[in-house]
Design a protein around this motif. Structure first.
Motif, PDB file in Angstrom:
ATOM      1  N   ARG A  70       2.773 -13.801   6.238  1.00  0.00           N
ATOM      2  CA  ARG A  70       3.078 -12.403   6.558  1.00  0.00           C
ATOM      3  C   ARG A  70       2.034 -11.467   5.952  1.00  0.00           C
ATOM      4  O   ARG A  70       1.612 -10.497   6.586  1.00  0.00           O
ATOM      5  CB  ARG A  70       4.477 -12.036   6.059  1.00  0.00           C
ATOM      6  CG  ARG A  70       5.595 -12.530   6.953  1.00  0.00           C
ATOM      7  CD  ARG A  70       6.959 -12.121   6.420  1.00  0.00           C
ATOM      8  NE  ARG A  70       7.173 -10.687   6.433  1.00  0.00           N
ATOM      9  CZ  ARG A  70       8.099 -10.072   7.175  1.00  0.00           C
ATOM     10  NH1 ARG A  70       8.867 -10.773   7.995  1.00  0.00           N
ATOM     11  NH2 ARG A  70       8.253  -8.764   7.104  1.00  0.00           N
ATOM     12  N   HIS A  71       1.620 -11.750   4.722  1.00  0.00           N
ATOM     13  CA  HIS A  71       0.613 -10.913   4.087  1.00  0.00           C
ATOM     14  C   HIS A  71      -0.706 -10.963   4.855  1.00  0.00           C
ATOM     15  O   HIS A  71      -1.366  -9.930   5.044  1.00  0.00           O
ATOM     16  CB  HIS A  71       0.386 -11.355   2.640  1.00  0.00           C
ATOM     17  CG  HIS A  71       1.476 -10.944   1.708  1.00  0.00           C
ATOM     18  ND1 HIS A  71       1.527 -11.356   0.389  1.00  0.00           N
ATOM     19  CD2 HIS A  71       2.570 -10.161   1.893  1.00  0.00           C
ATOM     20  CE1 HIS A  71       2.603 -10.837  -0.189  1.00  0.00           C
ATOM     21  NE2 HIS A  71       3.245 -10.108   0.697  1.00  0.00           N
ATOM     22  N   GLN A  85       5.024  -4.851   8.736  1.00  0.00           N
ATOM     23  CA  GLN A  85       6.135  -5.665   8.243  1.00  0.00           C
ATOM     24  C   GLN A  85       7.438  -5.447   9.023  1.00  0.00           C
ATOM     25  O   GLN A  85       8.102  -6.410   9.408  1.00  0.00           O
ATOM     26  CB  GLN A  85       6.356  -5.402   6.743  1.00  0.00           C
ATOM     27  CG  GLN A  85       5.175  -5.715   5.853  1.00  0.00           C
ATOM     28  CD  GLN A  85       5.145  -7.154   5.353  1.00  0.00           C
ATOM     29  OE1 GLN A  85       5.875  -8.005   5.822  1.00  0.00           O
ATOM     30  NE2 GLN A  85       4.287  -7.410   4.386  1.00  0.00           N
ATOM     31  N   THR A 116      -0.404  -8.984   8.086  1.00  0.00           N
ATOM     32  CA  THR A 116      -0.349  -7.560   7.779  1.00  0.00           C
ATOM     33  C   THR A 116      -1.698  -7.041   7.294  1.00  0.00           C
ATOM     34  O   THR A 116      -2.137  -5.950   7.688  1.00  0.00           O
ATOM     35  CB  THR A 116       0.741  -7.307   6.721  1.00  0.00           C
ATOM     36  OG1 THR A 116       1.984  -7.823   7.187  1.00  0.00           O
ATOM     37  CG2 THR A 116       0.904  -5.827   6.458  1.00  0.00           C
ATOM     38  N   ASP A 117      -2.371  -7.811   6.450  1.00  0.00           N
ATOM     39  CA  ASP A 117      -3.685  -7.405   5.949  1.00  0.00           C
ATOM     40  C   ASP A 117      -4.687  -7.294   7.092  1.00  0.00           C
ATOM     41  O   ASP A 117      -5.545  -6.399   7.089  1.00  0.00           O
ATOM     42  CB  ASP A 117      -4.192  -8.406   4.909  1.00  0.00           C
ATOM     43  CG  ASP A 117      -3.411  -8.363   3.606  1.00  0.00           C
ATOM     44  OD1 ASP A 117      -2.596  -7.436   3.428  1.00  0.00           O
ATOM     45  OD2 ASP A 117      -3.605  -9.274   2.774  1.00  0.00           O
ATOM     46  N   ARG A 165      -1.969  -0.921   1.293  1.00  0.00           N
ATOM     47  CA  ARG A 165      -2.143  -0.972   2.749  1.00  0.00           C
ATOM     48  C   ARG A 165      -1.212  -1.988   3.390  1.00  0.00           C
ATOM     49  O   ARG A 165      -0.797  -1.835   4.541  1.00  0.00           O
ATOM     50  CB  ARG A 165      -3.601  -1.312   3.063  1.00  0.00           C
ATOM     51  CG  ARG A 165      -3.975  -1.119   4.536  1.00  0.00           C
ATOM     52  CD  ARG A 165      -3.890   0.332   4.898  1.00  0.00           C
ATOM     53  NE  ARG A 165      -4.431   0.599   6.215  1.00  0.00           N
ATOM     54  CZ  ARG A 165      -3.758   1.242   7.184  1.00  0.00           C
ATOM     55  NH1 ARG A 165      -2.518   1.638   6.970  1.00  0.00           N
ATOM     56  NH2 ARG A 165      -4.307   1.479   8.340  1.00  0.00           N
ATOM     57  N   ARG A 166      -0.881  -3.018   2.657  1.00  0.00           N
ATOM     58  CA  ARG A 166       0.041  -4.055   3.162  1.00  0.00           C
ATOM     59  C   ARG A 166       1.377  -3.449   3.551  1.00  0.00           C
ATOM     60  O   ARG A 166       2.042  -3.920   4.478  1.00  0.00           O
ATOM     61  CB  ARG A 166       0.215  -5.124   2.087  1.00  0.00           C
ATOM     62  CG  ARG A 166       0.851  -6.407   2.540  1.00  0.00           C
ATOM     63  CD  ARG A 166       0.734  -7.447   1.450  1.00  0.00           C
ATOM     64  NE  ARG A 166      -0.616  -7.965   1.367  1.00  0.00           N
ATOM     65  CZ  ARG A 166      -1.105  -8.613   0.315  1.00  0.00           C
ATOM     66  NH1 ARG A 166      -0.362  -8.770  -0.774  1.00  0.00           N
ATOM     67  NH2 ARG A 166      -2.340  -9.077   0.326  1.00  0.00           N
ATOM     68  N   GLU A 167       1.771  -2.397   2.870  1.00  0.00           N
ATOM     69  CA  GLU A 167       3.009  -1.694   3.209  1.00  0.00           C
ATOM     70  C   GLU A 167       2.748  -0.543   4.178  1.00  0.00           C
ATOM     71  O   GLU A 167       3.521  -0.301   5.101  1.00  0.00           O
ATOM     72  CB  GLU A 167       3.661  -1.138   1.932  1.00  0.00           C
ATOM     73  CG  GLU A 167       3.981  -2.171   0.868  1.00  0.00           C
ATOM     74  CD  GLU A 167       5.128  -3.083   1.237  1.00  0.00           C
ATOM     75  OE1 GLU A 167       5.790  -2.850   2.264  1.00  0.00           O
ATOM     76  OE2 GLU A 167       5.373  -4.048   0.488  1.00  0.00           O
ATOM     77  N   ILE A 216      -5.508  -2.611  -1.204  1.00  0.00           N
ATOM     78  CA  ILE A 216      -5.045  -3.722  -0.366  1.00  0.00           C
ATOM     79  C   ILE A 216      -3.538  -3.877  -0.482  1.00  0.00           C
ATOM     80  O   ILE A 216      -2.829  -4.049   0.523  1.00  0.00           O
ATOM     81  CB  ILE A 216      -5.768  -5.022  -0.753  1.00  0.00           C
ATOM     82  CG1 ILE A 216      -7.230  -4.968  -0.294  1.00  0.00           C
ATOM     83  CG2 ILE A 216      -5.068  -6.235  -0.128  1.00  0.00           C
ATOM     84  CD1 ILE A 216      -8.087  -6.096  -0.830  1.00  0.00           C
ATOM     85  N   THR A 217      -3.020  -3.806  -1.707  1.00  0.00           N
ATOM     86  CA  THR A 217      -1.572  -3.897  -1.906  1.00  0.00           C
ATOM     87  C   THR A 217      -0.852  -2.741  -1.235  1.00  0.00           C
ATOM     88  O   THR A 217       0.180  -2.918  -0.583  1.00  0.00           O
ATOM     89  CB  THR A 217      -1.247  -3.920  -3.417  1.00  0.00           C
ATOM     90  OG1 THR A 217      -1.918  -5.024  -4.019  1.00  0.00           O
ATOM     91  CG2 THR A 217       0.250  -4.051  -3.644  1.00  0.00           C
TER      92      THR A 217
END
Length: 325
Positions: A199-200, A171, A203-204, A164-166, A161-162
Protein backbone atom coordinates in the motif's frame (compact mmCIF):
# COMPACT_ATOMS: atom_id res chain seq x y z
CA UNK A 1 6.06 1.85 -16.15
CA UNK A 2 6.28 -1.96 -15.86
CA UNK A 3 2.56 -2.62 -15.54
CA UNK A 4 0.27 -3.06 -18.56
CA UNK A 5 -2.81 -0.93 -19.03
CA UNK A 6 -6.24 -2.49 -18.53
CA UNK A 7 -7.81 0.38 -20.45
CA UNK A 8 -10.65 2.62 -19.40
CA UNK A 9 -13.97 1.59 -17.87
CA UNK A 10 -16.66 1.68 -20.60
CA UNK A 11 -18.96 3.46 -18.14
CA UNK A 12 -16.88 6.65 -18.18
CA UNK A 13 -19.38 8.74 -20.17
CA UNK A 14 -22.27 7.81 -17.91
CA UNK A 15 -20.13 8.48 -14.83
CA UNK A 16 -19.24 11.94 -16.13
CA UNK A 17 -22.94 12.73 -16.46
CA UNK A 18 -23.74 11.20 -13.09
CA UNK A 19 -21.12 13.15 -11.17
CA UNK A 20 -22.28 16.54 -12.47
CA UNK A 21 -25.91 15.58 -11.83
CA UNK A 22 -24.93 14.60 -8.29
CA UNK A 23 -23.05 17.87 -7.73
CA UNK A 24 -26.01 19.93 -8.95
CA UNK A 25 -28.47 17.97 -6.82
CA UNK A 26 -26.33 18.66 -3.73
CA UNK A 27 -26.00 22.40 -4.43
CA UNK A 28 -22.30 22.16 -5.19
CA UNK A 29 -22.60 25.06 -7.60
CA UNK A 30 -19.13 25.92 -8.85
CA UNK A 31 -17.96 29.37 -9.86
CA UNK A 32 -17.11 29.65 -13.58
CA UNK A 33 -13.38 29.35 -12.81
CA UNK A 34 -13.87 26.38 -10.48
CA UNK A 35 -16.14 24.67 -13.01
CA UNK A 36 -13.54 25.04 -15.76
CA UNK A 37 -10.91 23.66 -13.42
CA UNK A 38 -13.04 20.62 -12.53
CA UNK A 39 -13.77 19.93 -16.21
CA UNK A 40 -10.02 20.02 -16.90
CA UNK A 41 -9.45 17.77 -13.89
CA UNK A 42 -11.67 15.01 -15.35
CA UNK A 43 -12.38 13.00 -12.18
CA UNK A 44 -14.34 10.48 -14.27
CA UNK A 45 -11.15 9.68 -16.21
CA UNK A 46 -9.10 8.87 -13.09
CA UNK A 47 -11.82 6.68 -11.65
CA UNK A 48 -12.35 4.88 -14.96
CA UNK A 49 -8.64 4.17 -15.37
CA UNK A 50 -8.23 3.08 -11.75
CA UNK A 51 -11.32 0.85 -11.72
CA UNK A 52 -11.62 -0.39 -15.33
CA UNK A 53 -13.97 -3.26 -14.48
CA UNK A 54 -16.10 -1.70 -11.72
CA UNK A 55 -19.89 -1.85 -12.22
CA UNK A 56 -21.60 1.44 -13.00
CA UNK A 57 -23.02 2.09 -9.52
CA UNK A 58 -19.58 1.70 -7.93
CA UNK A 59 -17.93 3.81 -10.61
CA UNK A 60 -20.46 6.60 -10.03
CA UNK A 61 -20.10 6.50 -6.24
CA UNK A 62 -16.31 6.51 -6.34
CA UNK A 63 -16.27 9.37 -8.85
CA UNK A 64 -18.53 11.42 -6.60
CA UNK A 65 -16.07 10.86 -3.75
CA UNK A 66 -13.26 12.01 -6.04
CA UNK A 67 -15.17 15.10 -7.21
CA UNK A 68 -15.76 16.03 -3.57
CA UNK A 69 -12.11 15.38 -2.70
CA UNK A 70 -10.90 17.60 -5.56
CA UNK A 71 -13.10 20.43 -4.23
CA UNK A 72 -11.46 19.99 -0.83
CA UNK A 73 -8.01 19.85 -2.41
CA UNK A 74 -8.52 23.00 -4.46
CA UNK A 75 -9.80 24.87 -1.43
CA UNK A 76 -6.82 24.08 0.76
CA UNK A 77 -4.14 24.11 -1.93
CA UNK A 78 -5.27 27.31 -3.62
CA UNK A 79 -7.73 29.09 -1.32
CA UNK A 80 -7.28 31.20 1.82
CA UNK A 81 -7.99 28.39 4.31
CA UNK A 82 -4.89 26.56 3.12
CA UNK A 83 -2.74 29.55 4.06
CA UNK A 84 -4.31 30.35 7.44
CA UNK A 85 -4.38 27.62 10.12
CA UNK A 86 -7.10 29.56 11.97
CA UNK A 87 -9.43 29.10 9.00
CA UNK A 88 -8.22 25.61 8.17
CA UNK A 89 -8.65 23.96 11.58
CA UNK A 90 -12.41 24.58 12.06
CA UNK A 91 -13.11 23.65 8.43
CA UNK A 92 -11.37 20.28 8.81
CA UNK A 93 -12.90 19.78 12.26
CA UNK A 94 -16.37 20.15 10.77
CA UNK A 95 -15.69 17.66 7.94
CA UNK A 96 -14.37 15.07 10.39
CA UNK A 97 -17.38 15.60 12.67
CA UNK A 98 -19.76 15.03 9.76
CA UNK A 99 -17.84 11.92 8.73
CA UNK A 100 -18.41 10.72 12.31
CA UNK A 101 -22.15 11.31 12.04
CA UNK A 102 -22.71 14.89 13.19
CA UNK A 103 -25.51 16.86 11.53
CA UNK A 104 -24.14 18.57 8.39
CA UNK A 105 -24.25 22.28 7.62
CA UNK A 106 -23.71 23.62 4.13
CA UNK A 107 -23.35 21.94 0.77
CA UNK A 108 -19.92 20.38 1.30
CA UNK A 109 -20.95 18.81 4.60
CA UNK A 110 -24.32 17.60 3.30
CA UNK A 111 -22.73 15.97 0.27
CA UNK A 112 -20.13 14.31 2.54
CA UNK A 113 -22.88 12.95 4.78
CA UNK A 114 -24.69 11.51 1.77
CA UNK A 115 -21.52 9.88 0.43
CA UNK A 116 -20.76 8.47 3.86
CA UNK A 117 -24.24 6.97 4.18
CA UNK A 118 -24.11 5.20 0.82
CA UNK A 119 -20.53 4.02 1.27
CA UNK A 120 -20.91 2.64 4.80
CA UNK A 121 -24.03 0.67 3.94
CA UNK A 122 -23.41 -3.05 4.57
CA UNK A 123 -19.70 -2.51 5.25
CA UNK A 124 -18.13 -4.30 8.26
CA UNK A 125 -17.01 -2.26 11.25
CA UNK A 126 -13.30 -2.93 10.71
CA UNK A 127 -13.51 -1.64 7.12
CA UNK A 128 -15.29 1.52 8.29
CA UNK A 129 -12.56 2.11 10.88
CA UNK A 130 -9.90 1.77 8.19
CA UNK A 131 -11.68 4.08 5.73
CA UNK A 132 -12.33 6.64 8.45
CA UNK A 133 -8.69 6.58 9.57
CA UNK A 134 -7.40 7.02 6.03
CA UNK A 135 -9.86 9.79 5.16
CA UNK A 136 -9.28 11.74 8.38
CA UNK A 137 -5.50 11.41 8.04
CA UNK A 138 -5.76 12.86 4.54
CA UNK A 139 -7.92 15.78 5.68
CA UNK A 140 -5.60 16.80 8.50
CA UNK A 141 -2.60 16.99 6.14
CA UNK A 142 -4.09 20.27 4.88
CA UNK A 143 -3.85 21.71 8.38
CA UNK A 144 -0.22 20.58 8.67
CA UNK A 145 0.54 22.32 5.38
CA UNK A 146 -1.28 25.48 6.46
CA UNK A 147 0.88 25.60 9.58
CA UNK A 148 4.00 25.06 7.47
CA UNK A 149 3.00 27.94 5.22
CA UNK A 150 2.28 30.22 8.16
CA UNK A 151 5.63 29.48 9.83
CA UNK A 152 7.71 29.28 6.66
CA UNK A 153 8.72 25.71 7.51
CA UNK A 154 9.90 23.61 4.57
CA UNK A 155 9.89 19.86 5.26
CA UNK A 156 12.90 17.71 4.52
CA UNK A 157 12.50 15.04 1.87
CA UNK A 158 12.17 12.13 4.33
CA UNK A 159 9.60 14.04 6.37
CA UNK A 160 7.75 14.96 3.20
CA UNK A 161 7.52 11.35 1.94
CA UNK A 162 5.68 10.35 5.11
CA UNK A 163 3.39 13.36 4.82
CA UNK A 164 2.73 12.80 1.13
CA UNK A 165 1.72 9.19 1.76
CA UNK A 166 -1.35 10.57 3.51
CA UNK A 167 -1.87 13.82 1.60
CA UNK A 168 -2.20 12.26 -1.86
CA UNK A 169 -5.51 10.67 -0.75
CA UNK A 170 -4.85 7.34 -2.46
CA UNK A 171 -5.34 5.34 0.75
CA UNK A 172 -9.13 5.86 0.95
CA UNK A 173 -9.46 4.73 -2.67
CA UNK A 174 -7.50 1.57 -1.89
CA UNK A 175 -10.17 0.97 0.75
CA UNK A 176 -12.95 1.64 -1.78
CA UNK A 177 -11.31 -0.91 -4.07
CA UNK A 178 -12.40 -3.62 -1.63
CA UNK A 179 -16.04 -2.74 -2.25
CA UNK A 180 -15.92 -3.22 -6.00
CA UNK A 181 -13.57 -6.21 -5.71
CA UNK A 182 -16.08 -7.88 -3.39
CA UNK A 183 -13.47 -8.71 -0.78
CA UNK A 184 -13.22 -8.27 2.98
CA UNK A 185 -9.73 -8.11 4.48
CA UNK A 186 -9.59 -9.01 8.19
CA UNK A 187 -7.43 -6.98 10.56
CA UNK A 188 -4.76 -9.70 10.52
CA UNK A 189 -4.34 -9.39 6.75
CA UNK A 190 -4.11 -5.60 6.98
CA UNK A 191 -1.30 -6.04 9.53
CA UNK A 192 0.96 -8.10 7.27
CA UNK A 193 4.21 -6.13 6.79
CA UNK A 194 4.25 -6.81 3.05
CA UNK A 195 0.63 -5.70 2.61
CA UNK A 196 1.45 -2.44 4.41
CA UNK A 197 4.59 -2.07 2.24
CA UNK A 198 2.53 -2.69 -0.90
CA UNK A 199 0.00 0.00 0.00
CA UNK A 200 2.83 2.40 0.81
CA UNK A 201 4.51 1.76 -2.53
CA UNK A 202 1.27 2.27 -4.47
CA UNK A 203 0.58 5.46 -2.55
CA UNK A 204 4.14 6.77 -2.84
CA UNK A 205 4.04 6.24 -6.60
CA UNK A 206 0.82 8.22 -6.91
CA UNK A 207 2.14 11.05 -4.75
CA UNK A 208 5.40 11.41 -6.65
CA UNK A 209 3.73 11.10 -10.06
CA UNK A 210 1.33 13.84 -9.03
CA UNK A 211 4.17 16.05 -7.81
CA UNK A 212 6.11 15.68 -11.05
CA UNK A 213 3.05 16.56 -13.12
CA UNK A 214 1.88 19.34 -10.76
CA UNK A 215 5.19 21.10 -10.26
CA UNK A 216 4.72 23.88 -12.82
CA UNK A 217 1.17 24.66 -11.71
CA UNK A 218 2.09 24.62 -8.02
CA UNK A 219 5.15 26.81 -8.61
CA UNK A 220 2.88 29.43 -10.20
CA UNK A 221 0.67 29.32 -7.10
CA UNK A 222 3.59 29.51 -4.68
CA UNK A 223 2.80 26.06 -3.28
CA UNK A 224 5.98 24.45 -1.94
CA UNK A 225 4.85 21.00 -0.76
CA UNK A 226 6.15 19.25 -3.85
CA UNK A 227 8.88 16.62 -4.21
CA UNK A 228 10.45 18.26 -7.28
CA UNK A 229 10.65 21.61 -5.49
CA UNK A 230 12.21 19.96 -2.43
CA UNK A 231 14.81 18.11 -4.53
CA UNK A 232 15.74 21.33 -6.28
CA UNK A 233 15.96 23.19 -2.98
CA UNK A 234 18.05 20.58 -1.13
CA UNK A 235 20.44 19.84 -4.01
CA UNK A 236 20.65 23.34 -5.43
CA UNK A 237 20.28 21.80 -8.87
CA UNK A 238 18.46 22.85 -12.02
CA UNK A 239 14.77 22.14 -12.54
CA UNK A 240 15.57 19.52 -15.19
CA UNK A 241 17.98 17.72 -12.86
CA UNK A 242 15.32 17.70 -10.12
CA UNK A 243 12.71 16.32 -12.51
CA UNK A 244 15.15 13.64 -13.71
CA UNK A 245 15.90 12.60 -10.14
CA UNK A 246 12.20 12.44 -9.31
CA UNK A 247 11.60 10.34 -12.43
CA UNK A 248 14.32 7.89 -11.43
CA UNK A 249 12.76 7.62 -7.97
CA UNK A 250 9.37 6.94 -9.56
CA UNK A 251 10.87 3.94 -11.36
CA UNK A 252 12.37 2.69 -8.09
CA UNK A 253 8.97 2.91 -6.41
CA UNK A 254 7.44 0.82 -9.21
CA UNK A 255 10.05 -1.83 -8.44
CA UNK A 256 9.03 -1.61 -4.77
CA UNK A 257 5.48 -2.51 -5.80
CA UNK A 258 6.74 -5.70 -7.44
CA UNK A 259 9.00 -6.52 -4.50
CA UNK A 260 6.13 -6.09 -2.02
CA UNK A 261 3.96 -8.37 -4.16
CA UNK A 262 6.57 -11.16 -3.94
CA UNK A 263 6.97 -10.67 -0.21
CA UNK A 264 3.21 -10.76 0.26
CA UNK A 265 2.99 -14.17 -1.38
CA UNK A 266 5.79 -15.41 0.89
CA UNK A 267 4.06 -14.08 4.00
CA UNK A 268 0.72 -15.60 2.98
CA UNK A 269 2.44 -18.98 2.86
CA UNK A 270 4.40 -18.45 6.09
CA UNK A 271 1.25 -17.40 7.96
CA UNK A 272 -0.79 -20.31 6.59
CA UNK A 273 -3.40 -17.95 5.16
CA UNK A 274 -5.97 -19.77 3.06
CA UNK A 275 -9.53 -19.42 1.80
CA UNK A 276 -11.20 -16.08 1.28
CA UNK A 277 -8.44 -14.10 2.98
CA UNK A 278 -5.78 -15.52 0.65
CA UNK A 279 -8.00 -14.84 -2.35
CA UNK A 280 -8.60 -11.26 -1.18
CA UNK A 281 -4.89 -10.53 -0.69
CA UNK A 282 -4.02 -11.99 -4.07
CA UNK A 283 -6.76 -9.85 -5.64
CA UNK A 284 -5.24 -6.74 -4.03
CA UNK A 285 -1.78 -7.59 -5.32
CA UNK A 286 -3.14 -8.12 -8.83
CA UNK A 287 -5.39 -5.05 -8.92
CA UNK A 288 -2.94 -2.65 -7.33
CA UNK A 289 -0.73 -2.92 -10.42
CA UNK A 290 -3.66 -1.58 -12.42
CA UNK A 291 -4.18 1.21 -9.90
CA UNK A 292 -0.57 2.31 -10.37
CA UNK A 293 -0.82 2.18 -14.15
CA UNK A 294 -4.21 3.91 -14.27
CA UNK A 295 -2.98 6.73 -12.02
CA UNK A 296 0.13 7.10 -14.19
CA UNK A 297 -1.90 7.29 -17.40
CA UNK A 298 -4.35 9.77 -15.90
CA UNK A 299 -1.64 12.28 -15.07
CA UNK A 300 -0.48 12.20 -18.68
CA UNK A 301 -3.98 12.90 -20.00
CA UNK A 302 -5.83 15.33 -17.70
CA UNK A 303 -5.42 19.03 -18.49
CA UNK A 304 -5.19 19.75 -14.76
CA UNK A 305 -1.62 18.41 -15.08
CA UNK A 306 -0.77 18.77 -18.76
CA UNK A 307 -1.72 22.47 -19.07
CA UNK A 308 -0.20 24.47 -16.19
CA UNK A 309 -0.60 27.56 -18.35
CA UNK A 310 -4.34 27.40 -17.70
CA UNK A 311 -4.03 28.19 -13.97
CA UNK A 312 -6.18 31.19 -13.07
CA UNK A 313 -4.48 32.70 -10.04
CA UNK A 314 -6.86 35.63 -9.67
CA UNK A 315 -9.86 33.36 -9.10
CA UNK A 316 -8.50 31.27 -6.23
CA UNK A 317 -10.44 33.00 -3.49
CA UNK A 318 -13.83 32.11 -5.00
CA UNK A 319 -13.36 28.44 -4.14
CA UNK A 320 -14.05 29.14 -0.47
CA UNK A 321 -17.81 29.47 -1.12
CA UNK A 322 -18.13 25.66 -0.94
CA UNK A 323 -17.28 25.71 2.74
CA UNK A 324 -19.82 28.34 3.69
CA UNK A 325 -22.66 27.10 5.89
Amino acid sequence: MPFPSAGCNPGIARTREAVWEWADSHDLSLSPAARKKMIRTRPELWISLIFPTAPQHHLDLFCQWLFWAFLVDDEFDDGPAGRDPRLCEPAIDRLVAVLDGEEPRGAMERSLAELRSRTYRDRPAHWIRQFRRDTVSWLWTYYAEAVDRATGHVPGRAEYITHRRESVAMQPFLDLHEITAGIDLPESARSLPSYIALRHAVTDHSGLCNDICSFEKEALLGYGHNAVALIQRERGCSLQEAVDEAGAELARIARRVRSAERELLEEIGAAGIEGQTRTALERCARDYRGLVRGDFDYHARAERYTRPDLVEIDDRESLSEHFAA
